[in-house]
Design an enzyme around this catalytic site. Structure first.
Site, PDB file in Angstrom:
ATOM      1  N   HIS A 647       0.046   6.602  12.784  1.00  0.00           N
ATOM      2  CA  HIS A 647      -1.190   6.184  12.127  1.00  0.00           C
ATOM      3  C   HIS A 647      -2.299   7.207  12.393  1.00  0.00           C
ATOM      4  O   HIS A 647      -3.310   6.911  13.051  1.00  0.00           O
ATOM      5  CB  HIS A 647      -1.609   4.794  12.619  1.00  0.00           C
ATOM      6  CG  HIS A 647      -0.676   3.710  12.186  1.00  0.00           C
ATOM      7  ND1 HIS A 647       0.336   3.232  12.973  1.00  0.00           N
ATOM      8  CD2 HIS A 647      -0.601   3.009  11.012  1.00  0.00           C
ATOM      9  CE1 HIS A 647       1.005   2.274  12.336  1.00  0.00           C
ATOM     10  NE2 HIS A 647       0.461   2.122  11.132  1.00  0.00           N
ATOM     11  N   HIS A 651      -1.206  10.219   7.758  1.00  0.00           N
ATOM     12  CA  HIS A 651      -0.900   8.949   7.106  1.00  0.00           C
ATOM     13  C   HIS A 651      -2.059   8.513   6.214  1.00  0.00           C
ATOM     14  O   HIS A 651      -1.842   8.063   5.072  1.00  0.00           O
ATOM     15  CB  HIS A 651      -0.627   7.878   8.170  1.00  0.00           C
ATOM     16  CG  HIS A 651      -0.480   6.490   7.607  1.00  0.00           C
ATOM     17  ND1 HIS A 651       0.575   6.115   6.796  1.00  0.00           N
ATOM     18  CD2 HIS A 651      -1.285   5.381   7.719  1.00  0.00           C
ATOM     19  CE1 HIS A 651       0.440   4.852   6.444  1.00  0.00           C
ATOM     20  NE2 HIS A 651      -0.679   4.379   6.989  1.00  0.00           N
ATOM     21  N   HIS A 685      -8.326   3.507   5.674  1.00  0.00           N
ATOM     22  CA  HIS A 685      -7.775   2.201   6.008  1.00  0.00           C
ATOM     23  C   HIS A 685      -7.224   2.102   7.421  1.00  0.00           C
ATOM     24  O   HIS A 685      -7.010   0.989   7.920  1.00  0.00           O
ATOM     25  CB  HIS A 685      -6.673   1.848   4.994  1.00  0.00           C
ATOM     26  CG  HIS A 685      -5.365   2.486   5.296  1.00  0.00           C
ATOM     27  ND1 HIS A 685      -5.100   3.818   5.042  1.00  0.00           N
ATOM     28  CD2 HIS A 685      -4.214   1.977   5.841  1.00  0.00           C
ATOM     29  CE1 HIS A 685      -3.867   4.112   5.402  1.00  0.00           C
ATOM     30  NE2 HIS A 685      -3.304   3.006   5.889  1.00  0.00           N
ATOM     31  N   ASP A 686      -6.967   3.214   8.115  1.00  0.00           N
ATOM     32  CA  ASP A 686      -6.442   3.168   9.487  1.00  0.00           C
ATOM     33  C   ASP A 686      -7.314   3.969  10.449  1.00  0.00           C
ATOM     34  O   ASP A 686      -6.819   4.494  11.451  1.00  0.00           O
ATOM     35  CB  ASP A 686      -5.008   3.695   9.528  1.00  0.00           C
ATOM     36  CG  ASP A 686      -3.981   2.605   9.260  1.00  0.00           C
ATOM     37  OD1 ASP A 686      -4.316   1.421   9.489  1.00  0.00           O
ATOM     38  OD2 ASP A 686      -2.867   2.915   8.802  1.00  0.00           O
ATOM     39  N   ASP A 796       0.247   1.956   1.114  1.00  0.00           N
ATOM     40  CA  ASP A 796       0.402   2.008   2.564  1.00  0.00           C
ATOM     41  C   ASP A 796       1.873   2.200   2.945  1.00  0.00           C
ATOM     42  O   ASP A 796       2.182   2.772   3.996  1.00  0.00           O
ATOM     43  CB  ASP A 796      -0.145   0.714   3.173  1.00  0.00           C
ATOM     44  CG  ASP A 796      -0.398   0.829   4.661  1.00  0.00           C
ATOM     45  OD1 ASP A 796      -0.463   1.972   5.165  1.00  0.00           O
ATOM     46  OD2 ASP A 796      -0.554  -0.214   5.325  1.00  0.00           O
TER      47      ASP A 796
END
Length: 942
Positions: A647, A651, A685-686, A796
């Site tokens: 992550h 990614h 998003h991460d 994702d």
């Protein structure tokens, strides 16, 4: 003559006996005169059964009054011609009522007159008859038979004072009879109350009305006692009175005087004395609690000093105690008459007792009213304290100043000090420790140098050590008091009230009040300083406790700001990187970036930044966005991805590239602001992912789990995105309108939270149902949010749809991150699931089969139904699934062969596994690995 009753006494007619002589006028030459009342009696007798009793009685009373008036006129007109040969009717009845013998017949030999009564209870003056006399028994029988006549006659002929004297004598006789009969005087209270009820003292009603009005206007105990004393003094015709109130704190009697307007006389010191025998008369009464009737009290050995006010001329005294309903002595009432007056009698005591019955009730309710008023004032005071303290909790010094100011007002003290406890060093300390009445919130005292002294030293130190309240009426008489401060300042300390302040059973401070205005600090009584101050101390403790917490929070907030500033500095992009990229032009085209199978693994981090900037500009242009702001934002996003195996920035970029590809190949699917939210949400998003899933965060009690109880990491990712946008020069949405900004930011949050696999299953179920029932509507906002969420999950999981070589490399780093979490779980004594146990690497293939079959394929199939251009994602995922199945089958077969070889070597007698079991083993490869799904569901594991 005899009297014959023809019916009920007092109601029916009474007339002469049948053989009686008819009535004649006296021999005065006027002749015989028959009154018309006889005719009325006959008429009334005939109508007795016809009229109502109430109507008859009303007429009787009216006609009786008229008859009496006519009789008086007739008697007055005849008095000149008639010789006084007999006693008059008035004299006879008066003597009979007084219990005396009736007068003897006149000297001329004329006997008492004949008396005739008609049915209306009217008495006619009849002719005198020498042969008949009126005796006392005859009059008594008549009065018993006609009580209404007696009442009417007494009301008109007898003075009120005479009636009252008769009533008191009757009471004394009844009391004496009860003692003689052995009833131990039980009738006393009943008789007293009866006499009180029917007493006709001329001013009684007026006095009670005035007393009631005064009680309503000023319902305090002292005023009620004063008014009551006024009433009693007037009732017994005393020349004056003295009222002494009991001070239970000092066990003294204090002389109380009020002016005509109802205010206490405060000039000079109030006279006071100790309760006890051998001194003053009032002190002896308070000590013995006995009623006292005495003449010349100064000559009585029980109280040789007599009365303290010789100017009053007190010679006869009547003293009584006033006792409250709870048995406590309230006051001593001393009434006096001068030497010219008569002494007090027992009937005077009865009058006083009668008034005290009502006065005791009034005093009781006055105390209740006073208690309620005092409690209401205290509640209002505490409420104002709470509002003032908790609404403006700026600093500890401000709070301490407010607490001392309120404490001074509560107990009316001259000085106030507040010491806090330093438990570590066992000391008391203060910076504002001597606040006088000259200071207030607008004129606060200046904080001086902090003073400290050991717990156990001085009054405050002893209170802090013992936790007990100290109320010292005379400071200099107490050996614990330190006089040094007074000697240095010139201030004279008289009284001290020192109170501990508790929190959770521990003393955290000591409040000290000095010199109460107008006396000493009371324990009981009207003010009850200790009780009120103790309640106040509870709120002080809460305020100080919360002030300390607030101070800690404020310090922590400052530390947080410093940490945030440091983090912002280190997490923001460098100026060198920004300057380099700012000088570069954004290319018009990049080959392969819009391919579903684009591989980001071969790009360096800065190249990924350039590609991300290109994709953003290609989708949205730079008309409403600044290039430098976009570059700075992208560089800072890259820097805020941690260096974890999976992550990471790679990614994040890969997911953003997949979303770019979907938008690029289906440009009409999403609206412009939705596209903006989807792309930025994918890129961020991460952010700040720690390489662990949500379940691990909850089980290890991570600070993040304490802040966010659901979708822990996803909420943190969104907040990190907002933090970057709020930094100077990073708000890429700065040119959007307010409504557009709110819409985009809300949509970004929705997109990032959708990457939690725990949200995927309910979203998929809702959307699949809409599609199956052909109810999906692109114009429905809720339906659009569902397809956005499914698109975020598809991007994702894009690694599962990449070419096989990219898939394999991605799976390696995914499992490396899983194994690191498994190692961390083992370190805290927990057993990880097989997918996260690095000793079980052979289960990777079967785990991937379950993950792709149970999550990835359903996601891409649903996305393909609504966005057909995403078919390459579904195809790539299916291809990888087949490969993983093949690998899983090979591993399964190899494992079976190894087991068979080991079985042959160890035990040749064991039968081989039959073909059915082989087939069953093959089927298990097709099944979904539940543990794999659960772990990815809980942890944002892609």
């Amino acid at each position: 003559m005899g009297l014959v009753c023809s019916g009920k006494c007092g109601q029916d007619a009474v007339g002469p006996e049948p053989d009686a002589q008819p009535p004649r006028r006296p021999a005065s030459g006027k002749g015989t005169k028959v009154t018309p009342l006889d005719d009325e009696a006959k008429g009334l007798a005939e109508s007795t059964g016809r009229g109502a009793r109430s109507d008859r009685e009303a007429r009787d009373a009216e006609e009786l009054q008229q008859a009496q008036q006519e009789y008086r006129k007739e008697e007055a007109s005849d008095s000149e011609d008639t010789q006084p040969l007999m006693p008059t009717k008035t004299l006879l009845v008066q003597e009979a009522a007084a219990g005396e013998e009736p007068l003897a017949p006149h000297a001329h030999g004329v006997s008492a007159p004949n008396l005739a009564f008609n049915s209306r209870n009217k008495m006619n003056h009849l002719d005198h008859s020498p042969s008949q006399e009126v005796t006392g028994d005859m009059v008594g029988q008549f009065l018993k038979a006609h009580p209404e006549f007696l009442e009417s006659w007494l009301m008109e002929q007898v003075e009120l004072e005479t009636l009252e004297r008769w009533m008191i004598r009757r009471t004394q006789r009844a009391k004496q009879k009860s003692l003689e009969n052995g009833t131990n005087g039980k009738i006393i209270r009943k008789t007293s109350l009866s006499r009180w009820k029917f007493c006709v003292h001329a001013d009684k009603r007026k006095m009670l009305q005035e007393l009631t009005s005064s009680l309503h206007a000023r319902p305090n105990k002292a005023h009620v006692l004063w008014e009551l004393a006024h009433c009693i003094s007037s009732a017994v015709n005393a020349d004056g009175f003295n009222l002494y109130l009991v001070d239970h704190v000092t066990s003294t009697l204090q002389h109380y005087v009020e002016t005509k307007d109802g205010t206490e006389v405060t000039g000079g010191d109030r006279w006071a004395c100790d309760v006890g025998p051998g001194t003053w008369m009032c002190a002896w009464i308070a000590h013995s609690r006995q009623t006292l009737r005495v003449t010349s009290p100064s000559h009585d050995p029980r109280f040789p000093r007599g009365s303290p006010f010789p100017e009053q001329g007190l010679h006869h005294a009547l003293g009584m105690v006033v006792v409250q309903s709870d048995g406590h002595l309230a006051a001593v009432l001393e009434m006096y008459r001068r030497e010219s007056g008569e002494c007090f009698h027992e009937e005077d005591e009865e009058i006083v007792n009668s008034y005290l019955v009502w006065g005791g009730i009034a005093l009781h309710y006055a105390e209740l009213y006073h208690s309620m008023v005092k409690q209401r004032k205290l509640n209002d005071f505490i409420l104002s304290v709470v509002k003032s303290i908790f609404q403006d909790m700026v600093s500890m010094d401000t709070l301490i100043m407010k607490v001392m100011n309120f404490a001074q007002k509560l107990v009316n003290a001259d000085r106030a000090s507040l010491f806090l406890v330093d438990a570590k060093n066992r000391q008391l300390y203060a910076r504002i420790f001597d606040m006088g009445s000259e200071f207030d919130e607008d004129n606060p005292p200046q904080a001086s140098k902090e003073i400290r002294f050991a717990i156990g030293k001085g009054i405050a130190g002893i209170v802090a050590q013992t936790g007990q309240v100290l109320n010292i009426p005379d400071a200099y008489a107490d050996p614990r008091f330190n006089r040094t401060v007074d000697q240095l300042t010139g201030y004279v300390t008289k009284s001290i009230l020192c109170m501990p302040i508790f929190i959770r059973g521990n003393v955290i401070g000591v409040m000290q009040m000095v010199n109460k205005h107008g006396g000493i600090f009371s324990k009981v009584g009207d003010e009850e300083d200790e009780e009120s101050f103790e309640m106040f101390a509870v709120y002080c403790g809460l305020a100080l406790h919360h002030a300390k917490l607030y101070d800690k929070i404020r310090r922590s907030e400052q530390k947080y700001k410093v940490a945030l500033e440091m983090m912002s500095y280190h997490s923001c992009c460098g100026e060198e990187e920004l300057s380099k990229l700012s000088k570069e032009e954004v290319p018009n085209h990049m080959v392969g970036v819009d391919d579903y199978y684009f591989c980001p693994l071969n790009l360096e981090d800065m190249e990924k930044v350039r590609h991300a900037i290109y994709m953003f500009v290609d989708l949205f242009g730079l008309t409403r966005f600044e290039k430098d702001c976009l570059i700075r934002f992208t560089l800072t996003v890259k820097k805020n991805y941690r260096r974890v195996p999976y992550h990471n920035w790679t990614h994040g970029f890969s997911v953003a590239n997949s979303m770019y590809t979907i938008i690029k190949h289906s440009p009409k699917t999403f609206r412009p602001l939705e596209c903006l939210a989807l792309f930025i949400g994918s890129l961020c998003h991460d952010l700040d992912h720690r390489g662990k899933n949500n379940k691990f965060m909850l089980e290890t009690e991570s600070p993040l789990a304490a802040i966010y109880t659901t979708s822990t990491l996803e909420h943190h990712h969104f907040n990190q995105t907002v933090t970057i946008l709020q930094q100077e020069g990073h708000n890429i949405f700065g040119k959007l309108t307010s409504n557009e900004y709110k819409q985009v930011l809300g949509n970004i949050k929705h997109c990032i939270l959708a990457t939690d696999l725990a949200m995927f299953f309910p979203n998929k179920a809702k959307l699949a149902k809409l599609v199956e029932e052909n109810q999906f509507d692109w114009e429905n906002p809720e339906h659009r949010l569902l397809i956005e969420a499914i698109a975020m999950t598809a991007c994702d999981l894009c690694a599962s749809a990449k070419p096989w070589d990219v898939q394999v490399e991605t799976v390696k780093v995914i499992f490396e991150e899983f194994y690191e979490q498994g190692d961390a779980e083992k370190a805290v004594g927990k057993s990880p699931i097989p997918m996260m146990d690095r000793t079980k690497t052979d289960e990777q293939a079967s785990s991937q089969v379950g993950f792709l079959s149970g999550i990835c394929i359903p996601c891409y199939e649903l996305l393909h139904k609504l966005i057909p251009n995403t078919e390459p994602l579904l195809a790539g995922c299916k291809s990888n699934l087949e490969t993983w199945k093949s690998i899983a089958s090979e591993k399964k077969a190899k494992a079976r062969e190894e087991e068979e070889e080991e079985g042959e070597e160890t035990d040749t007698g064991i039968e081989e596994v039959n073909g059915d079991e082989d087939e069953e083993g093959e089927e298990t490869v097709e099944e979904i690995d539940d543990d794999c799904i659960d772990s990815r569901d809980n942890g944002d594991d892609k």
